[in-house]
Motif scaffolding. Structure first.
Motif, PDB file in Angstrom:
ATOM      1  N   PHE A   1      -2.746  -2.067   5.105  1.00  0.00           N
ATOM      2  CA  PHE A   1      -3.053  -0.729   4.659  1.00  0.00           C
ATOM      3  C   PHE A   1      -2.846   0.385   5.609  1.00  0.00           C
ATOM      4  O   PHE A   1      -2.684   0.256   6.887  1.00  0.00           O
ATOM      5  CB  PHE A   1      -4.557  -0.413   4.345  1.00  0.00           C
ATOM      6  CG  PHE A   1      -5.045  -1.554   3.512  1.00  0.00           C
ATOM      7  CD1 PHE A   1      -4.821  -1.197   1.986  1.00  0.00           C
ATOM      8  CD2 PHE A   1      -5.631  -2.819   3.858  1.00  0.00           C
ATOM      9  CE1 PHE A   1      -5.418  -2.326   1.109  1.00  0.00           C
ATOM     10  CE2 PHE A   1      -6.037  -3.808   2.819  1.00  0.00           C
ATOM     11  CZ  PHE A   1      -6.126  -3.331   1.651  1.00  0.00           C
TER      12      PHE A   1
ATOM     13  N   ARG B   1      -5.395   0.301  -3.746  1.00  0.00           N
ATOM     14  CA  ARG B   1      -5.840   1.692  -3.524  1.00  0.00           C
ATOM     15  C   ARG B   1      -5.733   2.376  -4.749  1.00  0.00           C
ATOM     16  O   ARG B   1      -6.570   3.145  -5.205  1.00  0.00           O
ATOM     17  CB  ARG B   1      -4.845   2.417  -2.484  1.00  0.00           C
ATOM     18  CG  ARG B   1      -5.185   3.846  -2.027  1.00  0.00           C
ATOM     19  CD  ARG B   1      -4.422   4.505  -1.091  1.00  0.00           C
ATOM     20  NE  ARG B   1      -4.101   3.520   0.243  1.00  0.00           N
ATOM     21  CZ  ARG B   1      -4.898   3.712   1.262  1.00  0.00           C
ATOM     22  NH1 ARG B   1      -6.013   4.577   1.177  1.00  0.00           N
ATOM     23  NH2 ARG B   1      -4.960   2.911   2.330  1.00  0.00           N
TER      24      ARG B   1
ATOM     25  N   LEU C   1      -9.625   2.278   3.143  1.00  0.00           N
ATOM     26  CA  LEU C   1      -9.328   2.102   1.808  1.00  0.00           C
ATOM     27  C   LEU C   1     -10.404   3.062   0.968  1.00  0.00           C
ATOM     28  O   LEU C   1     -11.359   3.677   1.815  1.00  0.00           O
ATOM     29  CB  LEU C   1      -9.903   0.915   1.241  1.00  0.00           C
ATOM     30  CG  LEU C   1      -8.910  -0.445   1.279  1.00  0.00           C
ATOM     31  CD1 LEU C   1      -9.556  -1.754   0.953  1.00  0.00           C
ATOM     32  CD2 LEU C   1      -7.874  -0.025   0.212  1.00  0.00           C
ATOM     33  N   PRO C   2     -10.267   3.648  -0.021  1.00  0.00           N
ATOM     34  CA  PRO C   2     -11.170   4.712  -0.628  1.00  0.00           C
ATOM     35  C   PRO C   2     -12.446   4.087  -0.757  1.00  0.00           C
ATOM     36  O   PRO C   2     -12.708   2.871  -1.346  1.00  0.00           O
ATOM     37  CB  PRO C   2     -10.486   5.197  -1.815  1.00  0.00           C
ATOM     38  CG  PRO C   2      -8.868   4.636  -1.750  1.00  0.00           C
ATOM     39  CD  PRO C   2      -8.884   3.553  -1.064  1.00  0.00           C
TER      40      PRO C   2
ATOM     41  N   ALA D   1      -2.241   6.894  -3.109  1.00  0.00           N
ATOM     42  CA  ALA D   1      -2.890   6.723  -4.439  1.00  0.00           C
ATOM     43  C   ALA D   1      -2.243   7.235  -5.802  1.00  0.00           C
ATOM     44  O   ALA D   1      -1.972   8.574  -5.746  1.00  0.00           O
ATOM     45  CB  ALA D   1      -4.285   6.805  -4.166  1.00  0.00           C
TER      46      ALA D   1
ATOM     47  N   ASP E   1       0.870  -1.235   0.067  1.00  0.00           N
ATOM     48  CA  ASP E   1       0.062   0.101   0.172  1.00  0.00           C
ATOM     49  C   ASP E   1       0.851   1.294  -0.025  1.00  0.00           C
ATOM     50  O   ASP E   1       2.052   1.202   0.321  1.00  0.00           O
ATOM     51  CB  ASP E   1      -0.791  -0.173   1.265  1.00  0.00           C
ATOM     52  CG  ASP E   1      -1.859   1.005   1.136  1.00  0.00           C
ATOM     53  OD1 ASP E   1      -2.502   1.342   0.103  1.00  0.00           O
ATOM     54  OD2 ASP E   1      -2.247   1.768   2.407  1.00  0.00           O
TER      55      ASP E   1
END
Length: 554
Positions: free
Chosen positions: A82, A51, A86-87, A32, A29
């Motif tokens: 992560f 991501r 997460l989005p 982004a 991770d």
């Protein structure tokens, strides 16, 4: 050659089904970067994280379904940690963990042999985090083939509609055998949308939703309707037999959620809902039309000190809800009355006979479902481990009553000792009751002299070994005699070659006298004959199943 075949298959998956496809090839991770992601799983760059792929799908935003596939190098399973939550997905997407090489779907009707290779571990993501989260803008998405656990608020959140959630492990490890990492009190799946499908009747659709610190599946609010939860293991491991219970209720429907289906009437649709630290299914507030059909519900909240707070099905979340005459009370699932069972016998051939009655709303139609259990719940009500079968179109009369006898062929032991329970579901509204009180199933005994095979062993009266003379039955022995001990006397215990209920007591089970035979040495009537509910039994076939299917929209 194998790598070429995998890449060709991934390309076909991508090009044939989805507007844009993004291939996750990096398990690490980081910040982004949507530009790092494309459909090329074979470029060797290893620069697209999950991501990144979610950001890329959100950025595409054309309203069509994008795809996220996996080709992380090296042997799996691959655990993704992560740095933050997460989005949230805000566009339709198909996330398919089964595209990761080495993954495979479950093929077993009972148990499970799925191999999942992509694990999302939220234990490092920080507080107040969700795992996979879908907004209304992502309606129409499909999520499959993922292991998700360790997020602090909820592992999966569905504010979207029309989402399919298939073949995932939520709350467990990658084998589906033990609880995964857990921080805080996360729900397994939190649903606020409509018409979502969690699992399904096919073996490959089965989710394992177990080991979550709070509720397995929460269905919340008036906009949460039309959701279908089928074929899953909720609180049980991948085999459906071992304890990986959720920390509270298995499935909770609350704050007005309505017209949802838990289980179903087709083969494979029933869930295993077991070992949870609260009720198996709880329906709270004023939500109605929540049908609970064909499931295996057992071993939930096994605490005898608070037995009525861990029911198999609990309406209103307050323990046993007594029946009321005419079913006039209001509440979740309209506080649907449950059936009453009595006079339950099992024959030598496994056939179970019992009496059933229901008092509910007048002139209405109901579906009754029947279950067997090794033991009665500590509350005396439920649960329902083995689904025996059902009958549709049970019609209540003008007084709200229906009564009759039922018979099911089973593979259960002919020795008796197990317990029957039942539920009622209104065909008009789809409201399912709590489980009925348990009734113990006793072994039927031959009633010598009535020209019938009462115990189902194929022998009648004189030809049945149960009616053979007992040499140990002698005058003056048990009970006290009324004369000498001469062999063959009939003053106390009948020892004629073919005893008759009209002659006198018969010596049974090596020590007790009972008139005309009985159950375990006790005096008992013969099993009740098959009688009819009017059109109750006539409509028990496909017509009733189709009618209920149309009502529930399946």
């Amino acid at each position: 050659m194998k790598r070429i075949l995998i890449l060709c298959c991934l390309f076909f998956w991508a090009s044939s089904l989805h507007a844009e496809v993004f291939c996750v090839d990096d398990a690490v991770d980081g910040p982004a970067n949507a530009a790092d992601c494309d459909a090329d799983c074979g470029d060797g760059l290893q620069n697209c994280s999950l991501r990144d792929a979610i950001f890329a799908a959100n950025g595409n935003g054309d309203g069509e379904i994008d795809g996220i596939i996996f080709n992380i190098p090296g042997p799996g399973p691959h655990t993704l940690f992560f740095a933050s939550g997460l989005p949230t997905l805000n566009t339709p997407v198909h996330i398919d963990g089964y595209t990761q090489p080495g993954s495979s779907r479950n093929t077993l009707e009972t148990g499970g042999n799925a191999v999942l290779m992509v694990e999302l571990d939220g234990s490092t993501a920080g507080p107040s985090t969700n795992g996979v989260s879908l907004t209304p803008g992502s309606s129409g998405s499909t999520i499959e083939g993922l292991v998700i656990h360790g997020f602090t608020t909820t592992n999966v959140r569905l504010d979207a509609d029309d989402t399919r959630f298939l073949g995932n492990f939520i709350g467990t490890d990658v084998q589906g055998e033990l609880p995964g990492a857990s921080l805080g009190l996360p729900d397994g799946i939190f649903i606020k949308g409509a018409n979502n499908v969690i699992g399904g009747p096919k073996p490959g659709d089965r989710n394992v939703i177990s080991g979550n610190a709070f509720v397995g599946i929460a269905v919340v609010g008036e906009n949460a309707w039309g959701n279908i939860i089928q074929g899953n293991h909720i609180g049980a491991d991948v085999t459906g037999t071992q304890n990986v219970g959720n920390g509270y209720v298995g499935i909770s429907l609350l704050f007005g959620s309505h017209d949802n289906l838990i289980g179903g009437i087709e083969p494979g649709a029933g869930n295993v809902i077991a070992f949870n630290e609260g009720s198996g299914v709880s329906v709270s507030d004023l939500g109605g039309g929540n049908a609970v059909l064909g499931n295996s519900i057992f071993s939930n909240f096994e605490n005898e000190s608070f037995a009525d707070l861990g029911l198999g099905i609990d309406l209103n979340g307050d323990g046993i809800t007594p029946n009321d005459l005419g079913d006039l009370d209001e509440g979740p699932n309209r506080l649907q009355n449950f059936p009453e069972l009595s006079e339950a016998f099992v024959l030598e051939n496994g056939q179970v006979l019992f009496q059933v009655s229901l008092n509910s709303e007048p002139n209405q139609e109901y579906r009754l479902e029947f279950f067997a259990n090794e033991a009665c719940d500590a509350s005396g009500y439920g649960e329902g481990k083995i689904f025996l079968g059902s009958i549709d179109f049970v019609n209540t009369d003008a007084g709200g009553s229906a009564a009759g006898a039922m018979s099911f062929a089973t593979t259960l032991t002919a020795q008796g000792g197990f317990f029957l329970t039942a539920t009622a579901t209104s065909l008009d509204g789809g409201d399912t009751s709590e489980f009925s009180p348990c009734v113990q199933v006793l072994q039927a005994a031959e009633q010598c002299g009535n020209d019938a095979d009462d115990d189902g062993d194929g022998s009648v009266d004189c030809s049945d070994p149960d009616c053979a003379p007992q040499p140990s039955c002698q005058e003056g022995q048990q009970p006290p005699g009324e004369g000498g001990d001469e062999p063959g006397s009939t003053e106390d215990c009948q020892s004629l070659p073919c005893p008759s209920p009209t002659v006198g007591p018969q010596w049974v089970n090596g020590g007790a006298c009972s008139l005309g035979g009985g159950i375990l040495g006790e005096e008992n009537p013969s099993p009740a004959p098959w009688i009819s509910f009017g059109i109750f039994l006539v409509a028990a076939g496909l017509l009733g199943v189709r009618a209920l299917g149309r009502r529930l929209g399946v």
